[in-house]
Motif scaffolding. Structure first.
Motif, short mmCIF file in Angstrom:
data_model
loop_
_atom_site.label_atom_id
_atom_site.label_comp_id
_atom_site.label_asym_id
_atom_site.label_seq_id
_atom_site.Cartn_x
_atom_site.Cartn_y
_atom_site.Cartn_z
N GLY A 32 0.80 -1.22 0.00
CA GLY A 32 0.00 0.00 0.00
C GLY A 32 0.83 1.27 0.00
O GLY A 32 0.35 2.34 0.39
N LYS A 33 2.06 1.16 -0.47
CA LYS A 33 2.97 2.31 -0.47
C LYS A 33 2.47 3.43 -1.39
O LYS A 33 2.36 4.59 -0.97
N THR A 34 2.17 3.08 -2.64
CA THR A 34 1.69 4.10 -3.58
C THR A 34 0.31 4.60 -3.19
O THR A 34 0.03 5.80 -3.29
N THR A 35 -0.56 3.73 -2.72
CA THR A 35 -1.87 4.15 -2.24
C THR A 35 -1.72 5.18 -1.13
O THR A 35 -2.45 6.18 -1.08
N THR A 36 -0.77 4.94 -0.25
CA THR A 36 -0.52 5.89 0.84
C THR A 36 0.04 7.20 0.29
O THR A 36 -0.38 8.29 0.70
N ALA A 37 0.96 7.12 -0.66
CA ALA A 37 1.56 8.33 -1.22
C ALA A 37 0.51 9.21 -1.90
O ALA A 37 0.47 10.43 -1.69
N ILE A 38 -0.34 8.60 -2.73
CA ILE A 38 -1.29 9.41 -3.50
C ILE A 38 -2.40 10.00 -2.62
O ILE A 38 -2.83 11.13 -2.83
N ASN A 39 -2.83 9.25 -1.62
CA ASN A 39 -3.94 9.74 -0.80
C ASN A 39 -3.48 10.60 0.37
O ASN A 39 -4.18 11.53 0.77
N LEU A 40 -2.29 10.34 0.90
CA LEU A 40 -1.76 11.23 1.93
C LEU A 40 -1.44 12.60 1.33
O LEU A 40 -1.77 13.64 1.92
N SER A 41 -0.83 12.62 0.15
CA SER A 41 -0.52 13.90 -0.49
C SER A 41 -1.80 14.66 -0.83
O SER A 41 -1.86 15.89 -0.67
N ALA A 42 -2.84 13.93 -1.26
CA ALA A 42 -4.12 14.58 -1.55
C ALA A 42 -4.75 15.16 -0.29
O ALA A 42 -5.28 16.28 -0.30
N ALA A 43 -4.68 14.41 0.81
CA ALA A 43 -5.25 14.88 2.07
C ALA A 43 -4.55 16.14 2.56
O ALA A 43 -5.19 17.10 3.03
N ILE A 44 -3.22 16.18 2.43
CA ILE A 44 -2.47 17.36 2.85
C ILE A 44 -2.82 18.56 1.97
O ILE A 44 -3.01 19.68 2.46
N ALA A 45 -2.94 18.32 0.67
CA ALA A 45 -3.31 19.39 -0.26
C ALA A 45 -4.72 19.91 0.02
O ALA A 45 -4.99 21.12 -0.09
N GLU A 46 -5.63 19.01 0.41
CA GLU A 46 -7.01 19.41 0.72
C GLU A 46 -7.05 20.39 1.90
O GLU A 46 -8.01 21.14 2.06
N LYS A 47 -6.02 20.38 2.72
CA LYS A 47 -5.94 21.28 3.87
C LYS A 47 -5.40 22.66 3.47
O LYS A 47 -5.19 23.52 4.33
N GLY A 48 -5.13 22.84 2.20
CA GLY A 48 -4.64 24.13 1.72
C GLY A 48 -3.13 24.25 1.73
O GLY A 48 -2.59 25.34 1.50
N LEU A 49 -2.42 23.15 1.98
CA LEU A 49 -0.96 23.16 1.99
C LEU A 49 -0.45 22.77 0.61
O LEU A 49 -0.85 21.75 0.05
N LYS A 50 0.44 23.58 0.05
CA LYS A 50 0.97 23.29 -1.28
C LYS A 50 1.81 22.02 -1.21
O LYS A 50 2.75 21.93 -0.42
N THR A 51 1.48 21.07 -2.05
CA THR A 51 2.06 19.72 -1.95
C THR A 51 2.55 19.26 -3.31
O THR A 51 1.87 19.44 -4.33
N SER A 245 -8.43 10.99 -6.23
CA SER A 245 -8.07 10.56 -4.88
C SER A 245 -9.30 9.95 -4.23
O SER A 245 -10.43 10.10 -4.73
N ILE A 246 -9.11 9.30 -3.12
CA ILE A 246 -10.23 8.69 -2.41
C ILE A 246 -11.21 9.76 -1.93
O ILE A 246 -12.40 9.50 -1.77
N PHE A 247 -10.73 11.00 -1.78
CA PHE A 247 -11.58 12.06 -1.22
C PHE A 247 -12.58 12.62 -2.21
O PHE A 247 -13.60 13.18 -1.80
N THR A 248 -12.33 12.48 -3.49
CA THR A 248 -13.32 12.88 -4.49
C THR A 248 -14.06 11.67 -5.04
O THR A 248 -15.22 11.77 -5.42
N PHE A 249 -13.40 10.53 -5.07
CA PHE A 249 -14.02 9.32 -5.64
C PHE A 249 -15.04 8.72 -4.67
O PHE A 249 -16.15 8.35 -5.08
N ALA A 250 -14.68 8.62 -3.42
CA ALA A 250 -15.58 8.02 -2.42
C ALA A 250 -15.38 8.74 -1.09
O ALA A 250 -14.81 8.17 -0.14
N PRO A 251 -15.82 9.99 -0.99
CA PRO A 251 -15.50 10.82 0.17
C PRO A 251 -16.09 10.32 1.49
O PRO A 251 -15.61 10.72 2.56
#
Length: 270
Positions: A32-51, A245-251
């Motif tokens: 789950g390394k890539t799954t973690t990379a893509i969704n963790l980066s998306a979650a951080i970006a969703e908080k308004g942090l440039k990622t 990301s999981i946040f738009t596909f299945a929030p």
């Protein structure tokens, strides 16, 4: 329950930005390394942090989770091998606000042979990231499932290491090699590298084995284990096929809630 992403404030001039560079690393594949990379980066970006999500895996799964191949002209390989090219020249905006991608391609598999004998071979990524480091609050590095030159470059360039470990029978196999590599990196090229934490992934809480393995992982890594556990989720497997990301596909899925909680823990630890 749909995750709510309150913005994280940074200074208006960027002077107090965190400048966190996190390697998502485990030489064992399928954890789950890539799954973690893509969704963790998306979650951080969703908080308004440039990622910035940097794909260092020649398989390019992180890249293809957000981009079509036709969107990719230059890749990480080009930025690491061409003197007149910088990371600024290869970065592609994703569909997620505040999230950019430094894409990969199969050509990255040639990097090790290309850098053999080069004096800056282990430092190439760190040096080339300097062109964009001021533009981002977080840089997330998705590494290949090996302890070769690409992974070493990632560890040398990083401020933090996040280790995903699957709650399966062979979960701890190879972690000694990874930790030994980390100690070697800390001994000389990157003494400031910190283990941010261990996240248990692909967890099936219904099985006795998964619960036992989770207990073993906690016994080995102690307080470094994140409280958040990433459960097995069909939605997490499906979302990259739709370039989301999981946040738009299945929030409202369990996967979205898990990675939201993980992002909260990550930000609190740095």
């Amino acid at each position: 329950m749909r995750p709510i992403f309150p913005p994280v404030k940074t200074g208006s001039n960027g002077s107090d930005r965190l400048k966190v560079i996190v390697s998502i690393t485990n030489q064992k594949g399928g954890v789950g390394k890539t799954t973690t990379a893509i969704n963790l980066s998306a979650a951080i970006a969703e908080k308004g942090l440039k990622t910035l999500l940097v794909d260092l895996d020649p398989q390019s799964n992180a890249t293809l989770s957000y981009l079509d191949r036709k969107q990719v002209e230059k890749t990480v390989y080009d930025a690491l091998t061409e003197k007149d090219l910088t990371f600024k020249d290869i970065v592609v905006r994703s569909s997620i606000l505040h999230l950019d991608i430094a894409p990969s391609a199969i050509s990255l598999a040639k990097l090790e042979s290309r850098l053999v004998g080069e004096l800056d071979g282990h430092f190439r990524l760190k040096d080339r990231l300097q062109s964009v480091i001021a533009d981002y609050d977080y840089i997330v590095l998705d590494t290949p499932p090996t302890l070769g030159l690409l992974t070493v470059n990632a560890l040398v360039a990083s401020t933090h290491l996040l280790i995903p470990i699957q709650s399966s029978y062979f979960s701890l196999e190879g972690t000694d090699d990874l930790l030994e590599t980390v100690e070697k990196i800390k001994a000389r090229p990157n003494p400031d590298l910190q283990i941010l934490g261990v996240v248990i992934t692909l967890h099936d809480k219904r099985t006795v084995l998964a619960r036992d393995i989770r207990k073993q992982i906690k016994e080995v890594f102690g307080s470094k284990v994140f409280k958040t556990v990433i459960s097995k989720s069909v939605r997490l497997e499906e979302s990259p096929a739709y370039k989301e990301s999981i946040f738009t596909f299945a929030p409202e899925s369990s996967g979205a809630l898990d990675y939201y909680r993980l992002s909260e823990e990550v930000i609190s630890r740095v």
